[in-house]
Design a protein around this motif. Sequence first.
Motif: not given
Length: 466
Positions: A46-67
């Motif tokens: 999985i680590l070689n399969e992920l697009n890390f930039l998109n993963c960061a945008i789509l996961t970190i953003t909602p976490v920051i928003g909720i907290i």
Amino acid sequence: MAPSTASTTTADVDNIVPIDLNIPDNYVQHTLKTTKARPPFQWSNILNELNFLNCAILTITPVIGIIGAIYTPLQWKTALFSVFYYYCTGLGITAGYHRLWAHRAYNASVPLQYVLAAFGAGAVEGSIKWWSRGHRAHHRYTDTELDPYNAHKGFFYSHMGWMLLKPRRRPGVADISDLSKNPVVKFQHKYYVSMLLIMGFGVPTIIPWLLWGDARGGYIYAGVLRLCFVHHSTFCVNSLAHWLGESPFDDKHTPRDHMLTALVTVGEGYHNFHHQFPMDYRNAIKWYQYDPTKWFIWSMQKLGFASHLKVFPDNEVRKGQLTMQLKKLRRQQDNLAWPSDSNDLPVISYESFQEQAKSRPLILIGGFIHDVSTFVDEHPGGPHLIIKYIGKDATTAFFGGVYDHSNAAHNLLAMKRVGVLHGGMPHGLDEKLIPPSQRLKIAKYTELSSPYASSAAYSDGEGMLG
């Protein structure tokens, strides 16, 4: 999600050749056969399969928003502004990226283009060039392996999985040479990252701070959480709009029409219409259907900021609707039992008909011989009216001489045909001999064109007895 911002020189722009100008006629099959796809996804890798930039945008953003929302009170002014800014950036995608640049459904003035390009950048979904290139490929190769968000790969994949994972293969070729010549598109592409930060987070933070002193609330609600809603609103066009609803215009592919999808996508929910008529500036054609993007574009035209709003000919739109209605009726028709075709019935002489009528209740009506054994006792006029015609010709009595029978009676009678009288039908009864249910019976093109087609498929009544 942001693409490369490599610039294009003026000379390059002037000499741009459409990338799909010389593709082979069998491009899709050719590409699938000659290009190798990435190996199937494996969790172990999985680590070689992920697009890390998109993963960061789509996961970190909602976490920051909720907290952030937990520790930041929501002021009503900030709440209203967040909704307003959601629509602004949403329209940047729907009215700008989608209908203006990807589909060229209307013309926009230069000021309106810059406004839409700015708000589109605030949606943080890539530049106009990157977004439109993928979307044009989606329309050209819908539901194939060359579709970047192929709905056949599952709801989650078409919603956001295609961004989180490295693609199995490159999307199909799609020309964006027109966009490469557009100065507004080039400007946004060159300064996309700066515009993203300013419109995505700067403006929604600064306005609440300056006007009512709520910079933190503006950042969390109008900036971060608003961004999450805009993202998933757009993603639903690729997922929910290909899964929920009906296909009133075309069922060849997965796009569907549904009001719920329209509500969560700023009006992009009538997706079956859109895929059938992609150059139309509308997504919803009924006045009561929710499509704020259509209303926005129409309003811009009235104000002089938009022109040449494209509308697909209404006659052709109605043909699409009629085609699907007929297909639906055809499926219902195929589930019904119909009378035997005259060509499949035995030809019986009048003498043989009379002889057979001695052992079972046979009645002659309009050149067809009917077995009424199951209906004698059910006849509304009494069994005696049927019994008196056993072994005889009841044509005149049935066709109004005694009673002008209903459509249901004609349909039921046709189901009791067991033979055709030698010599054919009486003259003048051609149309009456076709049961009402069959006069408008839907025929497939192959049935109409085949010399061996069933005569029951025709609505003009010719050839019923061969």
